[in-house]
Design an enzyme around this catalytic site. Structure first.
Site, PDB file in Angstrom:
ATOM      1  N   ASP A 108       0.826  -1.436  -0.042  1.00 18.14           N
ATOM      2  CA  ASP A 108       0.509   0.323   0.095  1.00 18.14           C
ATOM      3  C   ASP A 108       0.661   1.324  -0.341  1.00 18.14           C
ATOM      4  O   ASP A 108       2.403   1.061   0.078  1.00 18.14           O
ATOM      5  CB  ASP A 108      -1.135  -0.139   1.430  1.00 18.14           C
ATOM      6  CG  ASP A 108      -2.449   0.769   1.319  1.00 18.14           C
ATOM      7  OD1 ASP A 108      -2.134   1.665   0.683  1.00 18.14           O
ATOM      8  OD2 ASP A 108      -3.141  -0.121   0.952  1.00 18.14           O
ATOM      9  N   HIS A 157      -2.761   3.955  -4.793  1.00 21.16           N
ATOM     10  CA  HIS A 157      -2.086   3.269  -3.594  1.00 21.16           C
ATOM     11  C   HIS A 157      -0.666   2.908  -3.574  1.00 21.16           C
ATOM     12  O   HIS A 157      -0.497   1.445  -3.474  1.00 21.16           O
ATOM     13  CB  HIS A 157      -2.787   2.327  -2.999  1.00 21.16           C
ATOM     14  CG  HIS A 157      -4.412   2.778  -2.114  1.00 21.16           C
ATOM     15  ND1 HIS A 157      -4.466   2.702  -1.367  1.00 21.16           N
ATOM     16  CD2 HIS A 157      -5.429   2.594  -2.643  1.00 21.16           C
ATOM     17  CE1 HIS A 157      -5.604   3.465  -1.329  1.00 21.16           C
ATOM     18  NE2 HIS A 157      -6.694   2.786  -1.926  1.00 21.16           N
ATOM     19  N   ASP A 161      -9.019   0.354  -6.267  1.00 18.47           N
ATOM     20  CA  ASP A 161      -9.669   0.986  -5.654  1.00 18.47           C
ATOM     21  C   ASP A 161      -8.802   2.471  -5.514  1.00 18.47           C
ATOM     22  O   ASP A 161      -7.884   2.776  -5.392  1.00 18.47           O
ATOM     23  CB  ASP A 161      -9.884   0.801  -4.478  1.00 18.47           C
ATOM     24  CG  ASP A 161      -8.425  -0.048  -3.104  1.00 18.47           C
ATOM     25  OD1 ASP A 161      -7.537  -0.323  -4.132  1.00 18.47           O
ATOM     26  OD2 ASP A 161      -8.378   0.429  -2.277  1.00 18.47           O
ATOM     27  N   GLU A 162     -10.133   2.977  -4.915  1.00 17.49           N
ATOM     28  CA  GLU A 162      -9.604   4.572  -4.967  1.00 17.49           C
ATOM     29  C   GLU A 162      -8.128   5.289  -5.961  1.00 17.49           C
ATOM     30  O   GLU A 162      -7.911   6.514  -5.504  1.00 17.49           O
ATOM     31  CB  GLU A 162      -9.434   5.128  -3.829  1.00 17.49           C
ATOM     32  CG  GLU A 162      -9.951   4.050  -2.720  1.00 17.49           C
ATOM     33  CD  GLU A 162      -9.874   4.766  -1.297  1.00 17.49           C
ATOM     34  OE1 GLU A 162     -10.474   5.202  -0.901  1.00 17.49           O
ATOM     35  OE2 GLU A 162      -8.644   3.743  -0.707  1.00 17.49           O
TER      36      GLU A 162
END
Length: 819
Positions: A205, A257, A322-323
């Site tokens: 991450d 990330h 994601d994101e």
């Protein structure tokens, strides 16, 4: 007209009552509860002469299972089992009979986990077609062992069992905070005991990369502070999980990330000019984004995945997705030209282009790809599995397009939430459960509302209440663009008072509204988890407002699926993100509550009795501490001893039964807002040694108090409630002095003082009731004023006894109305 529900004390419980009809009987302390259990007369003694025998197919894994079973029986009973391996079936106490070996060399979605268990006479027989069934059945066998004055035994029983969903997992974040291999193995023991079969390992991450990779060593050398997993350790953990029937799926996040990748290899990012990125230790979503137009990125991914697939034999590799913050792609002219030249669908199309390239890399290695909601795109191959954090609608819409999916929304164990919320969260999209149409003779009122958050913009929506000709009411909400959802009404007086709850996509949410002249008063709030957030709003449409109608659903209607589409819902995963836990505090966050998730994914969908769930979870909690070896209770005690700082720890131990950490994301936001400029504590370096970190996620003592407070006319219930309040008050008084003497806990002095204030006020009212004094509206209002004054967040905790005291006040008021 006032509409009240007698058991309004525990609003969350109401949400399951409609599904309880025809639910299976639950007679034993088992969790997950088997599909079929027939309790018989008689019992099987478990003594020093216990022996186990393997019949049919055998393997080193089944032999290891037999040895672990013996070890755990010794732990549960304290008996020395000196000769536990039987030489014949006839002399065995437990016969494990496996028909044949596994169909595939590597466990997968199609693996058979069914088993049967018959305990009768002097023997128990566990039968399974395949080894995984035996592994699952042993957990049921061990949970059945009981003790009384006559000895250790198990009841005579006939069990037939198989999982409802094939994917029952837990996603554990070890990137934000490092979790030791020993602790990970212990969690795998826990997951296996809850009949979960996937360990989704979040290794990578923004804040750290924890996996040793030889091809790009700066990934872990510059981003782990020396805390990473060697290849040897990873292989050991994967094998440890395999022995227990748990698949291990790694997550390598891309394209976002990516702050840790950017720090180590900035040339792979999509920024302009000479790129350099600092080590990222904050929490949040950050700008660095991998550059899909750079050929070097694919060399990097080829090399990384070549090493990763060599470590993880499972069919699936998780690529995150994601994101993504698309700013770097949007601001890079060369990337924008690439999108145009390739005819891609903007930035989302570019992410899909990258995903397709990665999918081919993994396919060449014999692997399948999975990722979070954001990887879904019309160009995405149907072989990819979607994991949803955005909710049932996202999962359902993907299924309608032919994608298999796994639900994590509603299973976020780190937030935290009441266990009942997670237990009600079924992975299968259900459709709208309330009639949202106004029929002839009915009346309606619709309110707009707005609720602030601790970080980010406010939540907004509408609430509509419809009454039929008999005065029966139903309600629904359109919540911040999510699909329309039923709100279970707890208390309702038209145009004056509304209280009702529903399971929002990430939390249990309860409207507590007082209405004057079509406006919500200043006392109105929404309860999110256990934290109150002020809520303002006004009447925007009603039967009496000419030219108005029920607002259209801002987020549409909940998705419903055909039978074939339902087959694409593979199951779910508990998500365990590490902003607010470390190696010491992890287990206290997830156990024993994860057993409720395991049951929701394994057991019958008709099993919805919340009271039974809590009762069984408390019994399984003790079993898991002894038999499985989970250390949530031990590690919680260590934290309390540290906070006691040489003083008697007992007051803290008792107060911990009556306080709760602020739920949902309230603790994250409290840390973010604690400093100026904001966010200085919202990072990897923030301490996790507060009283809040030592608390269980929810107070089961307070839940009991809520139930007792519903019947103040029952002398025994009132006496028991009085005793709880006395314990809370005395422990809080003594804890205040302990908190004041420890730099880590001075912020909790106010928490203790407010417990005292609430308990004193409630005890005075109870004494008045017991003495036969008149209880008036003024008495009740004064008590509610005390609860309101003490219903905030203090050092990231709440005064949980506020809830049962409010139930007491409401119950007393109901008694006045009835008289």
């Amino acid at each position: 007209m006032i509409c009240r529900i007698a058991s309004a004390a525990v609003a969350g419980l109401l949400l399951s009552t409609s599904a309880m009809a025809g639910a299976p009987s639950i007679d034993l302390p088992l969790m997950p509860y088997p599909q079929q259990v027939n309790l018989q007369e008689g019992r099987l003694a478990i003594g020093k002469d216990f022996k186990i025998f393997l019949e049919g197919y055998t393997s080193e894994r089944l032999e290891a299972l037999a040895r672990r079973t013996v070890d755990r029986i010794e732990m549960q009973t304290g008996l020395p089992l000196l000769s536990p391996l039987a030489t014949s079936k006839d002399e065995a106490t437990l016969v494990i009979s496996v028909e044949e070996g596994p169909k595939q060399s590597v466990q997968g979605l199609a693996s058979d986990e069914s088993y049967s268990l018959v305990v009768a006479g002097t023997q128990a027989k566990l039968t399974a077609d395949r080894p995984l069934g035996a592994i699952r059945g042993v957990e049921t066998f061990l949970q059945l062992i009981q003790t009384d004055a006559a000895g250790h035994y198990m009841p005579s029983v006939d069990v037939s069992d198989a999982p409802r969903f094939p994917w029952r997992g837990a996603s554990l974040d070890t990137a934000r905070h490092f979790i030791t291999p020993e602790t990970i193995k212990r969690q795998i023991d826990g997951f296996a005991s809850a009949k979960m079969n996937v360990f989704h390992w979040h290794l990578w991450d923004d804040q750290a990369i924890r996996i040793e990779l030889e091809s790009y060593p700066k990934l872990w050398q510059l981003n782990s502070d020396g805390d990473y997993y060697t290849k040897k350790q990873i292989r050991e953990i994967v094998e440890y999980a395999r022995q227990r029937g748990v698949r291990v799926i790694p997550e390598i996040s891309l394209p976002g990330h990516a702050s840790a990748v950017a720090h180590a290899y900035p040339e792979l990012m999509a920024g302009l000019g000479e790129q350099a990125y600092p080590r990222q230790r904050q929490w949040g979503v950050f700008e660095p984004l991998m550059d899909p137009t750079n050929p070097e990125l694919y060399k990097f991914l080829e090399a990384v995945f070549a090493e990763v697939v060599d470590l993880f034999p499972d069919a699936y590799i998780h690529i995150g997705g994601d994101e993504p913050n698309y700013a770097q792609w949007k601001n890079n002219p060369e990337i924008q030209q690439f999108i145009k030249d390739k005819g891609l669908d903007g930035e989302r199309g570019l992410q899909s282009y990258l995903n397709a390239r990665v999918e081919k890399i993994l396919e060449d290695h014999g692997k399948k790809m999975m990722g979070w909601d954001e990887i879904w795109h019309k160009d995405l191959p149907k072989s990819i599995v979607i994991q949803s954090w955005r909710g049932h609608d996202s999962l359902g819409r993907a299924a309608k397009q032919g994608y298999a999916g796994v639900l994590s929304t509603g299973f976020y164990m780190d937030q935290p939430q009441p266990t009942s919320y997670h237990y009600r969260n079924d992975p299968m999209p259900q459709g709208l459960s309330v009639d949202d149409k106004v029929h002839e003779g009915e009346q309606f009122e619709s309110y707009s509302w707005i609720k602030p958050r601790g970080k980010g913009g406010p939540r907004k929506g509408t609430l509509t209440i419809i009454r039929d000709e008999d005065g029966n009411a139903r309600a629904f909400t359109d919540y911040n663009g999510k699909s329309r959802a039923e709100v279970d009404i707890i208390e309702y007086e038209p145009n004056k008072r509304f209280r009702g709850g529903f399971d929002n996509f990430m939390s249990y949410t309860e409207f507590n509204l007082w209405i004057e002249d079509g406006q919500f008063t200043a006392d109105s709030y929404q309860l999110v988890g256990n934290v109150r957030w002020p809520s303002s709003g006004e009447l925007i449409a009603s039967t009496q407002m000419e030219g108005t109608s029920v607002p259209a659903p801002s987020g549409g209607y909940p998705v419903t699926l055909t039978a074939d589409q339902q087959d694409l819902i593979l199951g779910g995963e508990a998500a365990i993100w590490a902003e607010n836990y470390n190696d010491l505090t992890l287990e206290n966050r997830i156990w024993p509550r994860t057993y409720a998730v395991g049951e929701r994914l394994w057991s019958s969908e008709d099993l919805t009795d919340i009271d039974s769930m809590y009762d069984r979870m408390q019994e399984v909690d003790q079993w898991a501490t002894v038999s499985v070896g989970l250390e949530h209770a031990l590690r919680r005690e260590k934290q309390l001893i540290r906070l006691a700082n040489g003083a008697d720890v007992e007051p803290l131990r008792v107060l911990a039964e009556y306080a709760e950490p602020a739920q949902y994301y309230a603790r994250n936001w409290a840390k973010y807002n604690a400093t100026e400029p904001k966010g200085l504590l919202y990072n990897q370096s923030e301490r996790l040694n507060r009283f809040a970190d030592a608390l269980p996620v929810e107070s089961l003592a307070v839940r009991t108090m809520e139930q007792l407070a519903q019947t103040p006319d029952n002398p025994e219930a009132l006496s028991a409630l009085n005793e709880h309040l006395q314990k809370a008050m005395e422990s809080a008084r003594r804890s205040a002095d302990i908190f004041a003497g420890n730099v880590s806990a001075v912020g909790s002095v106010e928490l203790a003082e407010r417990h005292v204030a609430v308990a004193e006020a409630a005890l005075a009212v109870i004494e008045a009731v017991r003495s036969g004094d008149e209880i008036t509206e003024d008495t009740i209002d004064a008590l509610l004023d005390v609860t309101k004054e003490n219903a905030g967040t203090y050092d990231e905790c709440i005064v949980a006894i506020v809830r049962p005291v409010e139930v007491l006040a409401r119950s007393l008021r109901a008694g006045l109305a009835d008289s």
